[in-house]
Structure formats: C-alpha cells, structure tokens
Scaffold this active site. Structure first.
Site, PDB file in Angstrom:
ATOM      1  N   CYS A 274      13.516 -42.640  69.662  1.00 12.22           N
ATOM      2  CA  CYS A 274      14.322 -43.380  68.680  1.00 12.22           C
ATOM      3  C   CYS A 274      14.019 -44.873  68.673  1.00 12.22           C
ATOM      4  O   CYS A 274      13.763 -45.472  67.617  1.00 12.22           O
ATOM      5  CB  CYS A 274      15.803 -43.105  68.894  1.00 12.22           C
TER       6      CYS A 274
ATOM      7  N   HIS B  47      21.325 -44.552  71.129  1.00  9.99           N
ATOM      8  CA  HIS B  47      20.524 -44.072  69.994  1.00  9.99           C
ATOM      9  C   HIS B  47      20.466 -45.151  68.927  1.00  9.99           C
ATOM     10  O   HIS B  47      21.421 -45.903  68.728  1.00  9.99           O
ATOM     11  CB  HIS B  47      21.112 -42.789  69.409  1.00  9.99           C
TER      12      HIS B  47
ATOM     13  N   HIS C 105      15.549 -41.915  61.415  1.00  7.96           N
ATOM     14  CA  HIS C 105      15.627 -41.970  62.876  1.00  7.96           C
ATOM     15  C   HIS C 105      14.872 -40.792  63.477  1.00  7.96           C
ATOM     16  O   HIS C 105      14.527 -39.825  62.785  1.00  7.96           O
ATOM     17  CB  HIS C 105      17.088 -41.980  63.348  1.00  7.96           C
TER      18      HIS C 105
END
Length: 356
Positions: A271, A319, A331
């Site tokens: 990520c 994240h 993402h």
C-alpha cells in the site's frame, strides 16, 4: 484367640465377568466421549472465517509497515556505514603519506645532526649562503611542526570515524534483526490466512476475494475482480500538469498489478509502496511507511480532499491509498489482491495529508 488369616476370595463366575467387562467398556466409551467433547473445537462458519482472515491480513499489513520502516532504516544505516568506512580509508591513506614525509624529514635531520649550528657556520665556505640555508631550515622546521600537528589531528579523525563506523555497524545488525522478526510475523499471518481461506468452499472463497479485490473472480479468471472490473478509462488526464494529477495518473496505470508486501514497483506494490511510487513519478519524494507518510505534507480534513491526497485508515495508520475523487481511492489492499479502485468509506478512517 482370633484368627488373622486372609479371607478366602471366591472366583468370579462367567456371568459376573461378562457384566464387569461390559460396565468397564461402557465407562471407557463414556469417558472418551466426554474427553472428545471437551477438546473438540467448534467448526467456524464462513462469516467467522472471513472475519478471522480480515484480522490476519490487518496484522500482516501492520507488520509489513514495520518491516518497511526497519528496511528503510537498515538501508540508511548501511549507506552511512559505507560512507564512514570510505572516508576513514581516504584519510588513512593521506595520513600514511604525511607520516612517510615526516619520516624522511626526521631521517635527514638525524643524518645532519652531528654538527651544531655554530660549528656549521664556522666551517662554511660561504657564511652568507649558510645563513640563507639556516633561515630556510627554520621555515622548514616550522612547517614540519605544523605537519606533525596535522598528522596528530588526522590520527584523531581516523579514530573518530572508525568509532562511528563501529556504532553504525551495530545499528545495521540491530536493523537486520528487526527485519527478520517482522518478516517472520508477516509470513506467519499470511500463511494462517491462506489456510483459513483454503477451508472455504469455492464460491465463498471467490466471493471473499471479489469483495477484497482478489486476483481471481468467481469465474476463475485472474484479475477479473481486481482489474477488469475497474474503470481504468476514467483516469483523469493530467491536463493541468500538476504533480497531483501525475500521481493520480500513475496510480490508475498501476491498477491490476499484484500486491506484494515490501514491494515498491514497478511490477508490484504494497500500500505505501504504491503511494510512494505514484508521488515519485510526480517528482515528490515520500517516506516509505504509512505512519511517516501521514506526516509528509499538510494534513487535510475529509471534506477538503482533492485528487492526489493520501488517505489513511485504521487506528494504527496501517493502510494508505491515493484519493482520486468522488469518494474513491486507488490502493493496494492486501496480499492475494491487486491494485484497485475502492470507496474510502470501506475502511476505518484515520486521516489524510496532501504532499507538498
């Protein structure tokens, strides 16, 4: 007088033996049943398995970010160690040359040191020439003293650099140990998640992977859920030439590429590796981890989001995605998935920042 003999025992008859054996077997079976009941683990429902997989993936991603941070620190420490070692070697070479020159001067002084200055003047055929040479020797002596002081400083510098290198070496080793620990945590969580997913039926597993951007949809076609279903054609053209638009264009171009923990592109990403690569393509250097990227640039509130902003999730800021507008982001979700578009309200909100 009372008898102390042991009473004679009567042998069991056949019927009695059969009854005792039956009772013993029944008791053993009952005990085994109870024991099995007390140790049996209840079978998890598909919903429980999915929740547990989500938890394991979350822990794996958190460990991945710690791994990324440890790796960035280890790389920096190794570069610093190399620089210190190279500088120490250069200074040691210069120091060796200076010490060699001083040794030559000392040897010359030793060879000519048998006659004092007054006697050398008396025996000189040309006193004026001697005086000029004496003046030169005085200057040479002053220069030699300065060179001696320089050599001493050089020795101190080399010693200091070597001590710093030793400290960096210890840091490098500690960083490598931390890397190994975090790698083990990531791999353990991912292996556990894979085992749980393997226990699901084909339809349940396909539904889970589709919901999380998996690399295989219900039809079994790789990338169907993660890439083909995404509106790649809706990527905004960077007509204004802004860095944010270039970062967004890069993120759209990465759709469909696999998530690989620790990866920063170009073929795969985690990520924070994706957001770092996207902004690097726009000419902006971001730090490596989610918890450092959130402090890169200016914090923005959710109602002020603009395309290119970094959006962060979960209480531990574990994240990150790249906001692309209309409440959506690009993402890299987790291992086993691909880079994809997703709504920003699909995960617990943690904050946002706008890179400078």
């Amino acid at each position: 007088m009372a008898s102390h003999r042991k009473p004679r025992q009567r042998p069991l008859s056949g019927g009695t033996v059969r009854t005792a054996a039956t009772l013993a077997l029944a008791g053993a079976a009952t005990a085994t049943a109870f024991e099995g009941t007390s140790h049996a683990e209840p079978r998890q429902t598909p919903a429980q398995i999915k929740a547990e997989v989500d938890r394991l993936y979350g822990e794996a991603e958190e460990a991945t970010e710690r791994y990324n941070g440890a790796k960035a620190g280890a790389d920096e420490a190794e570069r610093a160690l190399t620089g210190l070692q190279e500088e120490a070697a250069r200074r040691a070479d210069r120091l060796g040359a200076a010490r060699g020159a001083l040794g030559s001067v000392a040897a010359g002084q030793y060879r000519s040191g048998g006659l004092g200055p007054a006697l050398q003047l008396a025996l000189a055929s040309d006193p004026q020439d001697y005086l000029e040479r004496a003046s030169l020797l005085t200057r040479v002596g002053e220069r030699t003293a300065a060179e001696v002081a320089s050599v001493r400083r050089g020795l101190d510098d080399v010693g200091r650099l070597r001590a710093q290198a030793d400290g960096r070496l210890a840091e490098v080793r500690a960083r490598r140990d931390e890397l190994a620990r975090q790698k083990a945590v990531v791999e353990d969580r991912l292996a556990a998640a894979r085992r749980l997913l393997a226990g699901l039926g084909a339809e349940e597993r396909a539904a889970y992977e589709a919901r999380h951007g998996g690399t295989e949809a219900a039809g079994g076609r790789p990338g169907a859920a993660g890439a083909a279903g995404q509106d790649r054609s809706s990527a905004p053209a960077p007509a204004d030439g802004s860095r944010a638009a270039r970062a967004v264009a890069f993120a759209y171009g990465a759709i469909g590429k696999p998530y690989v923990w620790g990866a920063t592109g170009p073929g795969s990403f985690d990520c924070s590796g994706l957001t770092q690569a996207a902004w690097r393509a726009a000419g902006v250097a971001l730090p490596r981890t989610t918890y450092t990227q959130i402090n890169a640039g200016r914090r923005v509130s959710r109602d002020q989001l603009a395309p290119g902003d970094l959006v962060f999730f979960y209480s531990g800021v574990t994240h990150v995605g790249l906001y692309v507008g209309n409440g959506r982001m690009v993402h890299a979700p987790h291992p086993g998935s691909t880079v994809r578009v997703a709504p920003i309200d699909s995960m617990p909100w943690a904050g946002a920042s706008r890179p400078a």
